[in-house]
Design an enzyme around this catalytic site. Structure first.
Site, PDB file in Angstrom:
ATOM      1  N   ARG A 169       7.555 -49.332 -30.997  1.00  0.00           N
ATOM      2  CA  ARG A 169       7.682 -48.081 -31.761  1.00  0.00           C
ATOM      3  C   ARG A 169       8.730 -48.181 -32.870  1.00  0.00           C
ATOM      4  NH1 ARG A 169       9.946 -42.424 -30.893  1.00  0.00           N
ATOM      5  NH2 ARG A 169       8.333 -40.993 -31.657  1.00  0.00           N
ATOM      6  N   ILE A 224       6.629 -38.734 -36.912  1.00  0.00           N
ATOM      7  CA  ILE A 224       5.961 -39.506 -35.879  1.00  0.00           C
ATOM      8  C   ILE A 224       6.071 -38.676 -34.609  1.00  0.00           C
ATOM      9  CG2 ILE A 224       8.086 -40.826 -35.428  1.00  0.00           C
ATOM     10  CD1 ILE A 224       6.385 -43.149 -34.476  1.00  0.00           C
ATOM     11  N   SER A 225       4.957 -38.468 -33.925  1.00  0.00           N
ATOM     12  CA  SER A 225       4.947 -37.614 -32.737  1.00  0.00           C
ATOM     13  C   SER A 225       5.794 -38.212 -31.617  1.00  0.00           C
ATOM     14  CB  SER A 225       3.522 -37.421 -32.226  1.00  0.00           C
ATOM     15  OG  SER A 225       2.736 -36.730 -33.174  1.00  0.00           O
ATOM     16  N   ALA A 226       6.285 -37.362 -30.730  1.00  0.00           N
ATOM     17  CA  ALA A 226       7.011 -37.820 -29.549  1.00  0.00           C
ATOM     18  C   ALA A 226       6.089 -38.701 -28.711  1.00  0.00           C
ATOM     19  CB  ALA A 226       7.485 -36.626 -28.731  1.00  0.00           C
ATOM     20  N   PRO A 227       6.626 -39.744 -28.075  1.00  0.00           N
ATOM     21  CA  PRO A 227       5.797 -40.626 -27.245  1.00  0.00           C
ATOM     22  C   PRO A 227       4.971 -39.873 -26.208  1.00  0.00           C
ATOM     23  CG  PRO A 227       7.941 -41.621 -27.575  1.00  0.00           C
ATOM     24  CD  PRO A 227       8.010 -40.244 -28.179  1.00  0.00           C
TER      25      PRO A 227
END
Length: 202
Positions: A23, A49-52
């Site tokens: 990431r 970027i979205s949270a994992p």
């Protein structure tokens, strides 16, 4: 990060794919130290970027299989599409980004990682990408006012789509098409940047 996601009930198949995607390569230097925290991060151009956890949940809902043809709307720097490409295996991921600078950077990262089953398209993702429709799976990483008609049209019969819908208050929807019928399932509240385009926000 993977241990935390496993505790949250994410499938091992999705966790394995996420473990194979670094990431930190998909975030700017100024937030590099936060790359593996379970939070969304700014990536420039007003995008995130979205949270994992959100990426993992969306991948689980999509249930991407080896050989699937996948459309992603909202490439950003390409993290989510990279995971989808691993899940798709011998399949193909087409990812559409309206910001050229982000699309160029995503292509460079994919080249560095040797991911050859991803095609980055610069365009209006709210219109989908009809050139390669229909798709087995569609993943949308920006919130639309309603589910765009073109995306429903481009979803294969038997296919699945995940998409956040709403403006100030958003919900994540799982969309299934079967026998020409479309069913939607509300999977709970989320927070995404708006989907800008002809069938999104203006």
């Amino acid at each position: 990060m993977i241990r935390l996601l496993r505790f949250q009930g994410i499938s091992e198949r999705v966790l394995d794919a996420m473990a194979r995607v670094p990431r930190h390569l998909f975030v700017p230097e100024n937030v590099l130290e936060n790359a593996y925290e379970d939070v969304p991060l700014p990536i420039g151009e007003g995008q995130t970027i979205s949270a994992p956890n959100m990426v993992a949940v969306m991948c689980d809902l999509l249930d991407v299989r080896n050989g699937d043809k996948v459309l992603e709307v909202g490439t950003g720097l390409g993290y989510h599409a990279a995971i989808l490409s691993i899940l798709a295996g011998s399949g193909m991921v087409y990812t559409v980004e309206r910001k050229p600078e982000l699309a160029y950077k995503a292509r460079e990262i994919y080249k560095k990682l040797g991911l050859i089953n991803i095609d980055v398209i610069i365009g209006d993702g709210s219109e989908g990408f009809p050139e390669h429709a229909p798709y087995d799976r569609i993943s949308v990483a920006a919130a639309a006012p309603d589910i765009p008609g073109p995306l429903i049209d481009e979803l294969k019969d038997g296919g699945r789509m995940v998409i956040p819908v709403g403006h100030y208050y958003q919900d994540l929807y799982l969309v299934e098409k079967a026998g020409g019928q479309v069913k939607t399932y509300n999977k709970g509240g989320v927070a995404f940047v708006p989907l800008v385009g002809k069938y999104g926000f203006q």
